[in-house]
Write an enzyme that holds these catalytic residues in place. Structure first.
Site, short mmCIF file in Angstrom:
data_model
loop_
_atom_site.label_atom_id
_atom_site.label_comp_id
_atom_site.label_asym_id
_atom_site.label_seq_id
_atom_site.Cartn_x
_atom_site.Cartn_y
_atom_site.Cartn_z
N TYR A 51 -6.26 -0.67 4.06
CA TYR A 51 -6.83 0.28 3.11
C TYR A 51 -7.14 -0.37 1.77
CZ TYR A 51 -5.45 3.54 6.67
OH TYR A 51 -5.32 4.18 7.87
N HIS A 87 -8.20 10.98 12.56
CA HIS A 87 -7.81 9.73 11.90
C HIS A 87 -8.70 9.43 10.70
CE1 HIS A 87 -4.38 7.60 13.40
NE2 HIS A 87 -4.85 6.44 12.97
#
Length: 301
Positions: free
Chosen positions: A282, A247
């Protein structure tokens, strides 16, 4: 009906009707098993709100993470809502069950320079022709080059690859299919593995000449998610000075795309997020990196 029997039926519903991932189904079923063991009631209809709150309080006292308790709350609420709709209970005791607010921690993101250096070292090792090294290089290049989940990567079959268009077809969460592009570096690593690495690994398993999995383990069968995690942790961990898995490459790919000017909606589609809100973390990562650079570089920061 006993809690455990109802929980088994609910797990089947999650798998076959809602099409949740096997990992999510296992996690929810484990949560409900813990509820059955600690709620003080064996029958589904005997569970009340106070017992559910007591169950979560015990988890808090045990030191479980807020994210774990939030998942347990979601598991209980979904379970009892389903049981109520199915007529297994007269009333849903979880309607006023509230999950703790989850602290949002920013994921680990490797710098582009660090990943470039690491992948170049892997390419050098792969150039020696060892089939496992060729596979490991392809694993990391594809994870970083596409941002796919490790389960999606390990689930790839040969028919899912389009070398001409440089795309892979993956099956994401909720059985949602998407096509993801990858770049030249990943294409070269993949081609080298398919030509020089995969045939050697496949030959180690005489009973499966028709194996269609792209990525193979050392014994010639499909590479599992756990093995892929170990490959990434072994390779990326020393550079990160921590245990990091696949991840981390997904996080890095998304952040670097945004840093490079990609719009949020495109990143959402590439990652296969159902909600744009999931992708927005993000933007926080990029903002944090920008702020850190500013603090280091600006004379009046």
């Amino acid at each position: 009906m006993r809690i455990d029997d109802a929980a088994d039926a609910y797990a089947t519903h999650l798998r076959d009707v809602r099409r949740l991932s096997p990992a999510t189904v296992r996690a929810y079923r484990s949560d409900l098993a813990d509820l059955s063991a600690t709620a003080g009631a064996a029958e589904l209809g005997d569970v009340d709100l106070e017992q559910l709150r007591e169950w979560l309080w015990r988890a808090t006292k045990r030191g479980d993470a807020k994210s774990t308790i939030a998942r347990r709350t979601a598991a209980a609420r979904g379970f009892f809502a389903w049981a109520s709709e199915a007529g297994l209970i007269a009333a849903d005791p979880s309607l006023r069950l509230v999950a703790p607010k989850r602290g949002r921690s920013l994921p680990f993101v490797a710098t582009a320079d660090a990943l470039t250096e690491l992948l170049d070292r892997l390419a050098t090792r792969a150039g020696e022709g060892d089939p496992a090294a060729l596979r490991d290089h392809a694993v990391l290049e594809l994870l970083y080059g596409t941002g796919v989940r490790v389960s999606e990567l390990c689930g790839l079959d040969l028919d899912d690859l389009d070398g001409e268009r440089r795309t892979v077809r993956v099956m994401g969460k909720g059985a949602k299919e998407r096509v993801v592009p990858f770049g030249g570096a990943a294409a070269r690593a993949l081609d080298a593995y398919l030509v020089r690495g995969r045939p050697v690994l496949l030959a180690r398993r005489d009973d499966s000449p028709g194996e269609q999995a792209v990525l193979l383990g050392t014994r010639g069968s499909r590479l599992g998610a756990r093995a892929a995690y170990d490959i990434v942790a072994r390779t990326l961990g020393p550079a990160a000075r921590a245990t990091v898995g696949p991840h981390a490459l997904r996080h890095s790919a998304a952040t670097h795309l945004l840093d490079g000017g990609a719009d949020l909606r495109t990143v959402q589609e590439l990652l296969g997020h159902a909600s744009l809100g999931t992708t927005q973390i993000y933007t926080h990562v990029s903002s944090e990196r920008l702020a850190a650079t500013y603090r280091l570089a600006h004379p009046r920061a």
